[in-house]
Design an enzyme around this catalytic site. Structure first.
Site, short mmCIF file in Angstrom:
data_model
loop_
_atom_site.label_atom_id
_atom_site.label_comp_id
_atom_site.label_asym_id
_atom_site.label_seq_id
_atom_site.Cartn_x
_atom_site.Cartn_y
_atom_site.Cartn_z
N ALA A 169 0.83 -1.21 0.00
CA ALA A 169 0.00 0.00 0.00
C ALA A 169 0.86 1.26 0.00
CB ALA A 169 -0.94 -0.01 1.20
N ASP A 170 1.87 1.31 0.86
CA ASP A 170 2.74 2.49 0.93
C ASP A 170 3.45 2.74 -0.39
OD1 ASP A 170 2.14 3.25 3.49
OD2 ASP A 170 3.99 2.49 4.39
N GLU A 171 4.00 1.68 -0.98
CA GLU A 171 4.74 1.84 -2.23
C GLU A 171 3.81 2.23 -3.38
OE1 GLU A 171 8.06 1.83 -2.69
OE2 GLU A 171 8.42 1.45 -0.56
#
Length: 198
Positions: A169-171
């Site tokens: 999700a962050d990437e």
């Protein structure tokens, strides 16, 4: 051998961002030659202390902030905000990933900084967007994986659900923010109008 300047040479970025979703877009900007200044809170970015090797720098901090300069400012104090405004006046992009409303409350929301620099591209990353029932909640990669169904993809029959070992999700958020800020930068440079990327 002189270092190549990169296609974003001359672009100036000021970022008040932490964690992968908030740092990777600016790391990518630095990789392409932009000058990126990271504003850290007094005491420094929390990930600086996240080393898995005692006595050595944090690999997550070093990786997600490579090529980035850092300065510590207390943005809750007038002196800190004044320094921020001076940096923003010469910047092309400003980024933050505070909870929605925090930057506005402390005097460096989009409307505040647009007065300092009308061509500014303002990038705001949050867990659930600026509006809606969950906008006040902090966002984490594991929560986004759970809500998005990614935990199901990592599951095994008869075993509890778990998040993946990579920050999916962050990437993903970081790459989308990177693309959005490049598009907004192009618009600002060709039309002379800054904008907010949420």
């Amino acid at each position: 051998m002189p270092k190549a300047s990169g296609p974003l040479a001359g672009v100036k970025v000021v970022a008040c961002s932490t964690a992968q979703a908030g740092t990777v877009p600016y790391m990518l900007m630095a990789d392409l030659g932009a000058e990126v200044i990271k504003i850290e809170v007094p005491g420094g970015d929390r990930t600086r202390a996240g080393s898995v090797f005692p006595g050595l720098p944090s690999t997550i901090f070093e990786t997600c902030n490579r090529g980035v300069k850092s300065v510590t400012l207390n943005l809750k104090e007038p002196e800190g905000r004044e320094i921020l405004y001076k940096l923003v006046a010469r910047a092309d992009i400003f980024g933050q990933n505070f909870r929605p409303g925090a930057a506005e409350k402390n005097g460096y929301g989009y409307e505040d900084l647009k007065k300092v620099n009308p061509k500014l591209v303002y990038v705001s990353i949050s867990g659930y967007g600026p509006k809606g029932p969950n906008s006040h909640l902090p966002g984490t990669d594991s929560m986004a994986q759970a809500l998005g169904g990614i935990t199901q993809a990592y599951s095994s029959p008869g075993q509890p659900l778990r998040t993946g070992i990579v920050s999916v999700a962050d990437e993903t958020c970081a790459l989308l923010a990177f693309g959005g800020m490049l598009a907004a930068l192009h618009c600002a440079r060709t039309q002379g109008i800054g904008q907010k990327v949420d």
